[in-house]
Design a protein around this motif. Sequence first.
Motif, PDB file in Angstrom:
ATOM      1  N   TYR A  24      55.929  22.186  41.484  1.00 39.29           N
ATOM      2  CA  TYR A  24      55.627  23.569  41.113  1.00 39.29           C
ATOM      3  C   TYR A  24      56.903  24.411  41.182  1.00 39.29           C
ATOM      4  CZ  TYR A  24      50.582  22.769  41.726  1.00 39.29           C
ATOM      5  OH  TYR A  24      49.288  22.320  41.621  1.00 39.29           O
ATOM      6  N   LEU A  25      56.947  25.429  40.345  1.00 37.77           N
ATOM      7  CA  LEU A  25      58.013  26.422  40.390  1.00 37.77           C
ATOM      8  C   LEU A  25      57.457  27.656  41.087  1.00 37.77           C
ATOM      9  CD1 LEU A  25      60.816  27.510  39.536  1.00 37.77           C
ATOM     10  CD2 LEU A  25      59.732  28.253  37.408  1.00 37.77           C
ATOM     11  N   ILE A  26      58.056  28.040  42.203  1.00 40.42           N
ATOM     12  CA  ILE A  26      57.593  29.206  42.951  1.00 40.42           C
ATOM     13  C   ILE A  26      58.141  30.456  42.271  1.00 40.42           C
ATOM     14  CG2 ILE A  26      57.533  30.361  45.192  1.00 40.42           C
ATOM     15  CD1 ILE A  26      56.131  27.561  45.095  1.00 40.42           C
ATOM     16  N   LEU A  27      57.244  31.332  41.845  1.00 45.31           N
ATOM     17  CA  LEU A  27      57.647  32.575  41.187  1.00 45.31           C
ATOM     18  C   LEU A  27      57.722  33.736  42.173  1.00 45.31           C
ATOM     19  CD1 LEU A  27      55.426  32.294  37.975  1.00 45.31           C
ATOM     20  CD2 LEU A  27      57.815  31.580  38.271  1.00 45.31           C
ATOM     21  N   GLU A  28      56.779  33.801  43.092  1.00 46.51           N
ATOM     22  CA  GLU A  28      56.710  34.900  44.067  1.00 46.51           C
ATOM     23  C   GLU A  28      56.118  34.382  45.376  1.00 46.51           C
ATOM     24  OE1 GLU A  28      57.583  38.098  43.445  1.00 46.51           O
ATOM     25  OE2 GLU A  28      57.666  38.133  41.250  1.00 46.51           O
ATOM     26  N   ARG A  29      56.535  35.059  46.448  1.00 51.74           N
ATOM     27  CA  ARG A  29      55.880  34.849  47.747  1.00 51.74           C
ATOM     28  C   ARG A  29      55.563  36.203  48.338  1.00 51.74           C
ATOM     29  NH1 ARG A  29      58.146  31.055  52.283  1.00 51.74           N
ATOM     30  NH2 ARG A  29      56.883  32.370  53.621  1.00 51.74           N
ATOM     31  N   ASP A  30      54.380  36.345  48.878  1.00 55.18           N
ATOM     32  CA  ASP A  30      53.921  37.601  49.478  1.00 55.18           C
ATOM     33  C   ASP A  30      54.016  38.760  48.486  1.00 55.18           C
ATOM     34  OD1 ASP A  30      53.217  36.585  52.001  1.00 55.18           O
ATOM     35  OD2 ASP A  30      55.322  36.561  52.586  1.00 55.18           O
ATOM     36  N   TRP A  31      53.537  38.539  47.275  1.00 52.84           N
ATOM     37  CA  TRP A  31      53.546  39.601  46.274  1.00 52.84           C
ATOM     38  C   TRP A  31      52.473  40.622  46.637  1.00 52.84           C
ATOM     39  CZ3 TRP A  31      50.475  41.911  42.566  1.00 52.84           C
ATOM     40  CH2 TRP A  31      51.156  42.692  41.621  1.00 52.84           C
ATOM     41  N   ARG A  32      52.839  41.888  46.614  1.00 53.14           N
ATOM     42  CA  ARG A  32      51.920  42.947  47.044  1.00 53.14           C
ATOM     43  C   ARG A  32      51.661  43.955  45.934  1.00 53.14           C
ATOM     44  NH1 ARG A  32      50.638  42.497  52.012  1.00 53.14           N
ATOM     45  NH2 ARG A  32      51.931  41.418  53.504  1.00 53.14           N
ATOM     46  N   ASN A  33      50.413  44.409  45.929  1.00 50.45           N
ATOM     47  CA  ASN A  33      49.994  45.516  45.085  1.00 50.45           C
ATOM     48  C   ASN A  33      49.112  46.400  45.953  1.00 50.45           C
ATOM     49  OD1 ASN A  33      47.559  46.529  43.116  1.00 50.45           O
ATOM     50  ND2 ASN A  33      49.579  46.703  42.184  1.00 50.45           N
ATOM     51  N   LYS A  34      49.678  47.522  46.385  1.00 54.98           N
ATOM     52  CA  LYS A  34      49.013  48.424  47.322  1.00 54.98           C
ATOM     53  C   LYS A  34      48.682  47.639  48.590  1.00 54.98           C
ATOM     54  CE  LYS A  34      47.505  51.335  43.591  1.00 54.98           C
ATOM     55  NZ  LYS A  34      46.439  51.825  42.796  1.00 54.98           N
ATOM     56  N   HIS A  35      47.424  47.573  48.970  1.00 55.56           N
ATOM     57  CA  HIS A  35      47.066  46.867  50.211  1.00 55.56           C
ATOM     58  C   HIS A  35      46.600  45.431  49.966  1.00 55.56           C
ATOM     59  CE1 HIS A  35      43.262  48.552  48.750  1.00 55.56           C
ATOM     60  NE2 HIS A  35      42.687  47.561  49.384  1.00 55.56           N
ATOM     61  N   ARG A  36      46.721  44.965  48.740  1.00 52.32           N
ATOM     62  CA  ARG A  36      46.332  43.590  48.415  1.00 52.32           C
ATOM     63  C   ARG A  36      47.581  42.734  48.249  1.00 52.32           C
ATOM     64  NH1 ARG A  36      42.574  46.636  44.720  1.00 52.32           N
ATOM     65  NH2 ARG A  36      40.557  46.513  45.768  1.00 52.32           N
ATOM     66  N   ASP A  37      47.458  41.452  48.592  1.00 53.41           N
ATOM     67  CA  ASP A  37      48.616  40.569  48.461  1.00 53.41           C
ATOM     68  C   ASP A  37      48.199  39.184  47.990  1.00 53.41           C
ATOM     69  OD1 ASP A  37      49.190  38.650  51.266  1.00 53.41           O
ATOM     70  OD2 ASP A  37      47.490  40.008  51.176  1.00 53.41           O
ATOM     71  N   ILE A  38      49.187  38.485  47.448  1.00 49.46           N
ATOM     72  CA  ILE A  38      49.008  37.093  47.042  1.00 49.46           C
ATOM     73  C   ILE A  38      50.081  36.304  47.779  1.00 49.46           C
ATOM     74  CG2 ILE A  38      48.997  35.452  45.129  1.00 49.46           C
ATOM     75  CD1 ILE A  38      48.352  37.876  43.288  1.00 49.46           C
ATOM     76  N   ASP A  39      49.662  35.279  48.506  1.00 48.08           N
ATOM     77  CA  ASP A  39      50.612  34.521  49.329  1.00 48.08           C
ATOM     78  C   ASP A  39      51.690  33.855  48.474  1.00 48.08           C
ATOM     79  OD1 ASP A  39      49.295  35.240  51.671  1.00 48.08           O
ATOM     80  OD2 ASP A  39      47.991  33.476  51.616  1.00 48.08           O
ATOM     81  N   ILE A  40      51.268  33.087  47.470  1.00 52.03           N
ATOM     82  CA  ILE A  40      52.228  32.381  46.618  1.00 52.03           C
ATOM     83  C   ILE A  40      51.735  32.451  45.174  1.00 52.03           C
ATOM     84  CG2 ILE A  40      53.292  30.153  46.052  1.00 52.03           C
ATOM     85  CD1 ILE A  40      52.981  29.367  48.999  1.00 52.03           C
ATOM     86  N   ILE A  41      52.662  32.742  44.285  1.00 49.71           N
ATOM     87  CA  ILE A  41      52.390  32.653  42.851  1.00 49.71           C
ATOM     88  C   ILE A  41      53.342  31.589  42.328  1.00 49.71           C
ATOM     89  CG2 ILE A  41      52.350  33.840  40.635  1.00 49.71           C
ATOM     90  CD1 ILE A  41      52.021  36.484  42.264  1.00 49.71           C
ATOM     91  N   ALA A  42      52.759  30.569  41.702  1.00 49.58           N
ATOM     92  CA  ALA A  42      53.564  29.417  41.280  1.00 49.58           C
ATOM     93  C   ALA A  42      53.151  28.966  39.896  1.00 49.58           C
ATOM     94  CB  ALA A  42      53.395  28.272  42.274  1.00 49.58           C
ATOM     95  N   LEU A  43      54.063  28.290  39.244  1.00 51.06           N
ATOM     96  CA  LEU A  43      53.795  27.712  37.934  1.00 51.06           C
ATOM     97  C   LEU A  43      53.748  26.202  38.091  1.00 51.06           C
ATOM     98  CD1 LEU A  43      53.459  28.473  34.924  1.00 51.06           C
ATOM     99  CD2 LEU A  43      55.916  28.121  34.680  1.00 51.06           C
ATOM    100  N   GLU A  44      52.615  25.626  37.726  1.00 51.65           N
ATOM    101  CA  GLU A  44      52.497  24.168  37.751  1.00 51.65           C
ATOM    102  C   GLU A  44      53.157  23.660  36.474  1.00 51.65           C
ATOM    103  OE1 GLU A  44      49.121  20.878  38.718  1.00 51.65           O
ATOM    104  OE2 GLU A  44      48.592  22.440  37.297  1.00 51.65           O
TER     105      GLU A  44
END
Length: 126
Positions: A24-44
């Motif tokens: 996988y290619l890691i695009l983002e870690r701990d991406w935040r939008n206001k009070h919501r977050d995504i731990d990892i955003i990756a491209l398979e």
Amino acid sequence: MAEHNEEGIWGEEVAQGELERQGYLILERDWRNKHRDIDIIALENETMTLCFVEVKTRSDDTIQSPEEAVDCKKIRNLAYAANAYLRYCSIRYKAIRFDIIAVVGKRPQVKRIDLIKNAFNPMLVL
């Protein structure tokens, strides 16, 4: 920093390493939008699927497995954050997926790591 926060950061590092090991290619870690977050955003790379990955870390799984801790509220928040990310990037992906990586162990020893692809469909929860 609280011990559970340090455990969570370690779990995300372990999860990132596992995803990279699987190509996988890691695009983002701990991406935040206001009070919501995504731990990892990756491209398979193999399928060119954009993956929104929730990482759950526990020192042991005798009472509850880490993946069972992803409840309806968390799924809803991930869906909103993923939608915000897609709007933010202005990139269209043919396929997106919501995965969970369950990490069981304590630094430095990983007892178990599981990548659960297509762990949930947020449209069924909203």
